[in-house]
Motif scaffolding. Structure first.
Motif, PDB file in Angstrom:
ATOM      1  N   ARG A 100       0.821  -1.200   0.000  1.00 28.03           N
ATOM      2  CA  ARG A 100       0.000   0.000   0.000  1.00 28.03           C
ATOM      3  C   ARG A 100       0.865   1.264   0.000  1.00 28.03           C
ATOM      4  NH1 ARG A 100      -3.570  -2.873   3.662  1.00 28.03           N
ATOM      5  NH2 ARG A 100      -2.672  -1.764   5.438  1.00 28.03           N
ATOM      6  N   TYR A 108       3.487   3.926  -1.631  1.00 26.11           N
ATOM      7  CA  TYR A 108       3.553   4.411  -3.005  1.00 26.11           C
ATOM      8  C   TYR A 108       4.672   3.734  -3.783  1.00 26.11           C
ATOM      9  CZ  TYR A 108       0.211   8.203  -2.203  1.00 26.11           C
ATOM     10  OH  TYR A 108      -0.926   8.931  -1.943  1.00 26.11           O
ATOM     11  N   THR A 121       4.852  10.493  -0.019  1.00 27.00           N
ATOM     12  CA  THR A 121       3.438  10.859  -0.015  1.00 27.00           C
ATOM     13  C   THR A 121       2.956  11.054  -1.453  1.00 27.00           C
ATOM     14  OG1 THR A 121       3.785  13.249   0.017  1.00 27.00           O
ATOM     15  CG2 THR A 121       3.862  12.104   2.145  1.00 27.00           C
ATOM     16  N   LYS A 122       1.714  11.450  -1.583  1.00 26.68           N
ATOM     17  CA  LYS A 122       1.151  11.698  -2.914  1.00 26.68           C
ATOM     18  C   LYS A 122       1.980  12.741  -3.666  1.00 26.68           C
ATOM     19  CE  LYS A 122      -2.518  14.219  -3.025  1.00 26.68           C
ATOM     20  NZ  LYS A 122      -3.913  14.695  -2.864  1.00 26.68           N
ATOM     21  N   SER A 123       2.346  13.821  -2.980  1.00 24.16           N
ATOM     22  CA  SER A 123       3.102  14.900  -3.618  1.00 24.16           C
ATOM     23  C   SER A 123       4.493  14.456  -4.035  1.00 24.16           C
ATOM     24  CB  SER A 123       3.221  16.095  -2.667  1.00 24.16           C
ATOM     25  OG  SER A 123       1.983  16.698  -2.428  1.00 24.16           O
ATOM     26  N   PHE A 156       5.678  11.422  -4.370  1.00 23.00           N
ATOM     27  CA  PHE A 156       5.619  10.363  -5.370  1.00 23.00           C
ATOM     28  C   PHE A 156       5.470  10.953  -6.768  1.00 23.00           C
ATOM     29  CE2 PHE A 156       2.863   7.402  -7.845  1.00 23.00           C
ATOM     30  CZ  PHE A 156       3.769   6.362  -7.975  1.00 23.00           C
ATOM     31  N   TYR A 157       4.607  11.950  -6.891  1.00 27.57           N
ATOM     32  CA  TYR A 157       4.403  12.603  -8.182  1.00 27.57           C
ATOM     33  C   TYR A 157       5.697  13.244  -8.687  1.00 27.57           C
ATOM     34  CZ  TYR A 157       2.829  16.127 -11.547  1.00 27.57           C
ATOM     35  OH  TYR A 157       2.681  16.910 -12.668  1.00 27.57           O
ATOM     36  N   GLU A 208      -1.137  18.701   1.969  1.00 29.99           N
ATOM     37  CA  GLU A 208      -1.810  17.997   0.876  1.00 29.99           C
ATOM     38  C   GLU A 208      -3.327  17.990   1.087  1.00 29.99           C
ATOM     39  OE1 GLU A 208       1.669  14.832  -0.508  1.00 29.99           O
ATOM     40  OE2 GLU A 208      -0.004  14.149   0.722  1.00 29.99           O
ATOM     41  N   GLU A 209      -3.725  17.917   2.329  1.00 26.98           N
ATOM     42  CA  GLU A 209      -5.160  17.899   2.642  1.00 26.98           C
ATOM     43  C   GLU A 209      -5.824  19.226   2.294  1.00 26.98           C
ATOM     44  OE1 GLU A 209      -7.705  18.142   6.734  1.00 26.98           O
ATOM     45  OE2 GLU A 209      -6.115  16.628   6.659  1.00 26.98           O
ATOM     46  N   LEU A 216      -1.041  19.298  -4.078  1.00 25.99           N
ATOM     47  CA  LEU A 216       0.361  18.902  -4.192  1.00 25.99           C
ATOM     48  C   LEU A 216       1.287  19.949  -3.584  1.00 25.99           C
ATOM     49  CD1 LEU A 216       0.477  17.428  -7.815  1.00 25.99           C
ATOM     50  CD2 LEU A 216       0.229  16.197  -5.651  1.00 25.99           C
TER      51      LEU A 216
END
Length: 455
Positions: A233, A235, A253-255, A257-258, A329-330, A334
């Motif tokens: 789970r 990234y 995190t999402k940011s 990872f991008y 991020e919330e 990003l």
């Protein structure tokens, strides 16, 4: 032509001070021997402090800390506590040392200890096991790569790239040294007979199109691959090479990872044709243009009343950066948590400043007070040292100091990677090959000719 590309890359590494000289290697050996005698170039050392069953983490962070701090060879020492791998970080004779601690269930630690002996690995707690993971991982990587010297050259290049592009640093949610080492070793295993330049090209291609969250794991006939549902789970799950089920600790995190994926793709696009007549490694290693990429930044200002308190305070805040990143991020989307640290010599108090790039279009909607309140609740629990100050604010790119924008100063020094010295004021050192890029510090007396400094 491919061989020429490899030679040009090796020469760039030498010029940038990434390849240790014989004298530097000898100094590293001397430092290790001196560390063993402590009783009752961006090149760093991952050491390990091993204690018997009655030695506690308090002994490590208080008794050994005071011993090391009293030695004239030691500077810039601070503790990183209450994290996955608690450790001390300091400079010993000019070399950066990361020193975690592990407690063994033995009465006496033998001088010729084989830490990989299963007898010593029994009944180690979770924190101690995580501290051991670097030693175990490094040993296995060296055993599993087909050509150790080629792997080492490749890893130096990859780490240099990651630092210049702002995707290096586990505390900021990016790739740490162990992540890059395993990824580089994986490519070496997949392509054992190609040269250095081809390995770098294959590295970018491999991970630009890797089907994450499929784990990356080294080929090892002694282990049976298994799938850990919890870790997939993550990234970017990367399996530790000494275990069938343990993965590298990751703050991605999402940011982040991008951004990592974007930088892999950029690297692939720039290296997919090494034989082009105008190919230049400097294009691949160009510093990330933060102030051109982002119009707004989160400014994180950390200060302390005394110089010798700043290091612990900054280390504690950095260990909690993931909480801040999740909150941003919330509320904002990003975010690019630039790992670089800056100081402003116009400010008298000991301090460090971070500038994190913010996603365009949502900056005006940020309730910075709520973000700070959430982060303060996180950092105010568990810290045992004197509290410093923290200020969060939103600034425009034009308000970011010139040094953070990689503007050129008149004086240039020999390039060398150097960690932040929290006890001295600094002026920037610039790359020989990319003049706009700051790669380290030299001491300064705060002359106003140098309005700000960064690394």
């Amino acid at each position: 032509m491919k061989e020429e590309r490899s030679l040009s890359l090796l020469q760039l590494m030498v010029n940038e001070g990434l390849v240790p000289s014989p004298e530097e290697e000898e100094n590293r050996k001397t430092v290790i021997e001196k560390l063993k005698q402590v009783h009752g170039s961006e090149s760093d050392i991952d050491a390990l402090c091993v204690g018997p069953y009655f030695a506690t983490m308090d002994d490590f962070f208080i008794v050994l800390y005071n011993m090391l701090k009293s030695r004239p060879e030691v500077s810039e020492i601070y503790c990183v506590k209450d994290v996955k791998v608690p450790l001390m970080r300091f400079v010993f004779d000019g070399i950066l040392i990361d020193l975690p601690f592990v407690q063994l269930k033995v009465l006496v630690v033998p001088e010729n200890l084989d830490i990989l002996n299963p007898v010593f690995l029994r009944d180690i707690d979770e924190t101690g096991w995580k501290s051991l993971s670097r030693v175990l991982a490094n040993t296995q990587i060296c055993r599993l790569v087909p050509d150790l010297k080629k792997f080492q050259s490749m890893l130096r290049c990859v780490k240099f790239w990651a630092k210049r592009r702002g995707v290096y640093g586990n505390l900021n949610g990016f790739l740490g040294g162990i992540h890059l080492a395993i990824l580089a070793a994986f490519v070496c295993q997949c392509d054992p007979f190609v040269g250095l330049s081809a390995l770098i090209s294959h590295f970018f291609k491999k991970f630009a199109f890797w089907p994450w969250p499929r784990p990356v794991e080294l080929q090892d006939e002694t282990l049976h691959p298994t799938l850990n549902p919890t870790e997939t789970r993550l990234y970017m799950p990367i399996r530790l090479p000494f275990s069938s089920y343990e993965y590298c600790h990751s703050n991605i995190t999402k940011s982040t990872f991008y951004k990592i994926r974007t930088e892999f793709l950029r690297g692939h696009n720039l290296t997919k044709d090494l034989l082009k007549f105008d190919f230049d490694w400097h294009n691949v290693l160009e510093p990330f243009p933060y102030t051109k990429k982002y119009a707004w930044f989160l400014k994180i200002f950390l200060s302390a009343s005394k110089q010798d308190e700043l290091g612990d305070w900054v280390g504690w805040i950095k260990s909690r950066f993931c909480c801040l990143l999740f909150k941003l991020e919330e509320v904002q989307g990003l975010c690019d948590p630039n790992p670089a640290e800056y100081i402003d010599v116009n400010i008298a108090d000991p301090h460090v400043i971070f500038y994190w790039g913010l996603q365009a279009g949502k900056t005006n909607a940020i309730d910075i007070k709520s973000v700070k309140d959430v982060f303060w609740r996180n950092i105010s629990t568990g810290y045992q040292g004197p509290f410093g100050k923290i200020e969060l604010s939103i600034v425009q790119a034009s308000q970011v100091p010139k040094s953070a924008q990689f503007d050129t100063l008149s004086q240039k020094k020999k390039a060398c990677w150097k960690m932040m010295d929290y006890h001295q004021r600094r002026i920037p050192i610039y790359s020989q090959h990319v003049p706009q890029y700051i790669v380290g510090y030299v001491s300064t007396n705060g002359d106003p000719e140098y309005p700000s400094a960064g690394v």
